[in-house]
Design a protein around this motif. Sequence first.
Motif, short mmCIF file in Angstrom:
data_model
loop_
_atom_site.label_atom_id
_atom_site.label_comp_id
_atom_site.label_asym_id
_atom_site.label_seq_id
_atom_site.Cartn_x
_atom_site.Cartn_y
_atom_site.Cartn_z
N HIS A 75 -5.96 2.07 11.17
CA HIS A 75 -4.44 1.72 11.17
C HIS A 75 -3.67 1.07 12.16
N THR A 78 -1.22 2.82 14.74
CA THR A 78 -1.49 3.84 15.42
C THR A 78 -2.81 3.71 16.21
N GLU A 80 -5.36 4.86 14.88
CA GLU A 80 -6.35 5.71 14.17
C GLU A 80 -7.17 5.33 12.98
N THR A 83 -9.19 7.19 6.02
CA THR A 83 -9.94 7.18 4.98
C THR A 83 -9.17 6.77 3.60
N ILE A 84 -9.65 5.90 3.01
CA ILE A 84 -8.91 5.46 1.73
C ILE A 84 -10.08 5.43 0.79
N ARG A 128 -6.21 15.08 -5.20
CA ARG A 128 -5.32 14.69 -6.21
C ARG A 128 -5.21 15.42 -7.41
N MET B 1 -1.21 12.94 11.94
CA MET B 1 -1.39 11.18 11.90
C MET B 1 -0.20 10.86 12.59
N GLY B 2 -0.25 9.65 13.53
CA GLY B 2 0.93 9.07 13.99
C GLY B 2 2.05 8.63 12.95
N GLU B 3 2.72 7.63 13.55
CA GLU B 3 3.82 7.22 12.64
C GLU B 3 3.20 6.26 11.54
N MET B 4 3.52 6.53 10.25
CA MET B 4 2.96 5.38 9.54
C MET B 4 4.21 4.87 8.75
N GLU B 5 4.03 3.40 8.34
CA GLU B 5 5.17 2.68 7.82
C GLU B 5 5.34 3.32 6.68
N GLU B 7 6.52 2.48 3.66
CA GLU B 7 5.88 2.06 2.33
C GLU B 7 4.46 2.68 2.15
N LEU B 8 3.79 2.99 3.29
CA LEU B 8 2.59 3.59 3.36
C LEU B 8 2.55 4.87 2.73
N ALA B 11 3.41 5.28 -0.83
CA ALA B 11 2.19 5.08 -1.63
C ALA B 11 1.22 6.06 -1.52
N ASP B 12 1.15 6.71 -0.27
CA ASP B 12 0.10 7.94 -0.30
C ASP B 12 -1.26 7.63 -0.50
N ILE B 13 -1.75 6.63 -0.01
CA ILE B 13 -3.14 6.15 -0.42
C ILE B 13 -4.13 6.94 0.62
N VAL B 14 -3.71 7.44 1.62
CA VAL B 14 -4.70 7.66 2.54
C VAL B 14 -5.14 9.30 2.40
N PRO B 16 -5.70 12.73 3.50
CA PRO B 16 -5.12 13.68 4.68
C PRO B 16 -6.39 14.10 5.47
#
Lengths: 746, 126
Positions: A75, A78, A80, A83-84, A128, B1-5, B7-8, B11-14, B16
Motif C-alpha cells: 500500500h 502506509t 504495509e 493481501t488482495i 466473505r 492497518m494504517g490509514e486507507m483511502e 475509496e479503498l 470497496a473492501d478489497i483487502v 483483513p
Amino acid sequence: RPITYSGADDDGRRQNRRKLSMPFVSRIRRQTDYNVFPSSIPIVIDNGASYFRIGWAGETEPRVVFRNIVQRPRHKATGETVTIVGDQDPALMKYFDCTRSGPRSAFDSNVVYQFELMEYILDFAFDRLGANGSVIDHPILITECVCNPVQSRSKMAELLFETYGVPAVAFGVDAAFSYKYNQLHGLCKKDGIVVCPGFTTTHAIPFVDGEPVYKGSCRTNIGGYHVTDYLKQLLSLKYPFHSSRFTWEKAEDLKLEHGYIAPDYASEVRKFQEGTKEAEEKTRYWQLPWIPPPVEVPPSEEEIARKAAIREKQGQRLREMAEAKRSSKINEMENELRSLRFLVNQLDQVEEDDIPSFLSDTGYASRQELESTVSKVTQSLRKARGEPKEEPDESEENTDSLNNEKYPLMNVPDNMLTPEQLKDKRRQIFLKTTTEGRLRARQKRNEEELEKERRIQLEEERRRENPEFYLEEMRAQYKEVLERVDQKKRLKTNGSNTNGNQKTGGVGRGERLSAAQRERMRLLTTAAFDRGKGEDTFGSRDEDWQLYKLMSKDHDEDDEQPDSDEAELARLSSRLQEIDPTFVMKAEEESNQTSGEAQRVRPLTEEDYKIVIGVERFRCPEILFHPNLVGIEQVGLDEMGGASIRRLPHDDGELEERLTSSILMTGGCSLTPGMKERLESGMRMIRPCGSTIHVVRAMDPELDAWRGASAFAADLNFLRNAFTKVDYYGKGEDWLRRYQIRYNNL
Amino acid sequence: MGEMEGELVEADIVVPMHLSFKKIQAYEKYPKGQSRGRWKHLKQILQAENFQDCPPHEPNYVNIESPPSTQPCKRICDITGYEAPYVDPRTNLRYANSQVFKAVRSLSAEQVQQYLSIRNAAVVLK
C-alpha cells in the motif's frame, strides 16, 4: 469493413452465458447470514485452478465466487504489505505498488502446492461467507484433482484442521460431481464418460455403475489457459507494433468472444486460404483507437503576407532595441573613459610615492592598471562605434605595443615583482597565449578554406574534361570504401546482425569474439573477481554499476574517432548523387530487401490499427484436440475417450457401447461453440463402425461441479464420507492415500 | 492497518490482517521475509511420492497421464495456420506457400524463436 460481433453462428446459450459473465464472474459481497446455519451444515468449496467457489451444502448457487489468484502489493501510503484475492478493479489498484507482486496462483498445473497463498484465499473466502466464530465450525467438502498427490492432500487437510479448526473434511473430484449432478437430472447414465477440459488440464474419466473408475482415466496437460496463451502469442507476433495491447486478460476476452471449434480443421482453414465469402463473414475485427494526424493546410496568400508583416515588425522592434542598447552602452563607456582620463591627469600631478594611497579609493592598484583599463575601454568603444579594425600588419605592430600595455609585467623578471604583481603577470601570460592561439586558429581555418576551394575547382575541371572516366573512377572509389566500411561493421558485431540464420546472440564454442565482445568479457570478469575475497560484492557500491556504461554499445561508438572511411563514404555518395542519375544509395537498396521495418516508413493509416482475427478463431481452440500443435505430445479430447476405454479393465462386452452413448462434457472450456459436434465426430472416427456415440454438454459446465458437490454434502449420510482430525492424525499417510468418497449417495 | 483511502475502505478489497475464526493468524505463521522457496513445486512433490514403488495397477498422478497420439501429426503453417507441406531448412519454420515464405524469411531472429517456442521447437542453448 464494419465491425462484427459474435453473431448467429454462435451457440445461443453461449452468448447468454457470456453476457452474464463478462467482465467479472466474481461475486464477493460479504454474506450476512452465516449464523443462520447450524454447525451440522457443511460448507462446500470448488477449489478450481481458474475460479474458487464457496457456499452452503444444499443450495444451488455458491455464495462467493472469485478468480483463484492472490496478489500481495504494498500500500503506497502506509508502506504495509496487504493481501488482495481475486480479480481486482484496476481503478483501485492505483493505491498500490504492484511492481514486485504480480497475481500468483496456489496451483502448479492442477495441484495445490503453495499453502501460504492457499491460506490467504481461504481467509478471504471464509471472511466473505460471513464467518465470525472462533473457528470454522462446519464440515468442509472441498474439490481436488484426479489422483491428487497425498502430500498436497495432507497439507490441505492439515490447514483446514489446524488453522481453521474444522471438525471434518471430505475430498472429491470436480468433474465427478458434475457428472453425478447431470446424471441426477437425466443427461447421462450410470455408465458413461466425463470429459472435462479445465484450466490447465483435461481429463476423461469413465463411470461404471455410478462410480468413477480412475484406473481408466487419463489426463492431458492442456486447457483453457493454453488456448488463451496461444492466441496471445499469435497476435503479438502478427502485430508486433501493438504487442503491448495483447495482455493475457484481453486475449482471454477475445477467446471467449470469438473462439470456436471447426468441425474439420483442414476444410475450414482452406476456406480462409482461398478467401471464400464464408471466410470473410467469419473474420472478426478489433479496431484499436487511432487518431489521424492533423492535416496541414498550406497557408493562403493572406496568411503568408500577414505572417511576413508580423515578422518584419518584430525584426524592426528588435533592431530598435539593439540600437538603443548600443547607444546607451556607448554613452556609458564614453563617461567611463572621461573619468578615467581625468584620473590619469590627476595622477600626473601626484608624487610617485603617494600614488598607492591616492588610488586606494578608486580601486586601481597602480598606474599601469589604470592605463591598461583606459586602453581597454577605448578599444571597446571603438568596436561599439563600429569603426573598422586595423589592417593586419598594422595590428601586428599594435599588438606589440598593446602587448606592452596589456601585459606590462610580461618582460619584468620575477624577482622584481611583489606577489600581487606575480599573480597579475601570470594572468597576463595566460591571456596573451590564449589570444594568440585564437588568432592562429583563425588563420589556419582560412587557409584550409582556400585549400578546399582550390581542390573543388580542380575536381570540377577534371570532370569537365572527361565526364565518363571521372564517373567510373568515382563509382569504383565508392565501392571500395563501402566494402571497407561494411567489413569493419561486420567485424564489430561479429555477424550478429544477420537474419535468424545462425544461433545469434550467444557465443558458441570456437566462435571468435569481436573486439567489442572481448572487451565486454574482460570487464565482466574483472568485476566478478576484482574483490579477491572469494565473495562477490559487485553492486554494493554505486560506482560498480558504471561498468555497464563502459560496456554499452553507445559508449564504444562515442570513443571511436570519427571514422575517416565513413566520412569519405558520405562525401562520395553525395557527390555521386549530384552527378550520376543512376546512382541509388546502397543503404536504401538494402532496406528495401529487409521488408519488415521499411514498411513503416509510409504513414500509418487506420487499417494498421485494425486487428484481424480470422484463422485464429478456430486455430487456438483446436489445440484441445491436437495438443501437438503447441508441442504437447499427448492425445487430444477426442482420442482421450478412446484411451480411457482402453485403460478400463472390463470383461463386459456391452460396456464400451454404454460408455460411448453417455459422454458428458463439463468444465468452462466446453462452452466453446462447436465442441460437442467435433467431439462426437472425433469419437466416431476412433470407435468401431456403427457404435453409438452420444455427447451431451453439462447443464452448466462451470457451476455443475459445485452444484454436484453441494448436493452430495447435503445428503444425510455425508459424514460417512468425511474424516475427522482424529482420523487424520490416527490413521496415517497410507490410509489418507487410499481415501476415496463414494459418489453413489447422489 | 494504517490509514486507507476512503475509496479503498468502501470497496473492501483487502483481506483483513486478523480474522476471528482462525486459531493462528497468517502473519504469525509467515513472518515477513521467510516465504521464499519453501514450497515444493509439483515436480518435486511427484518425485517425493515415489510412484515407482506403488503397485502399477493402482492409478496415481503420474500413471494416468495420457499417451501420445497415434494419429499423424497435424502440420500447419506457423504464421498463417494454413496446412503446411513445407519446412524452411534455415529456420525450421513450417510455411504454406511462397508468399508466406517471403514473410518467413523477413522475420527477425527473435520472432523466429518465438514462433518455434510456441510449439516447443525452439533452440535452447544451455
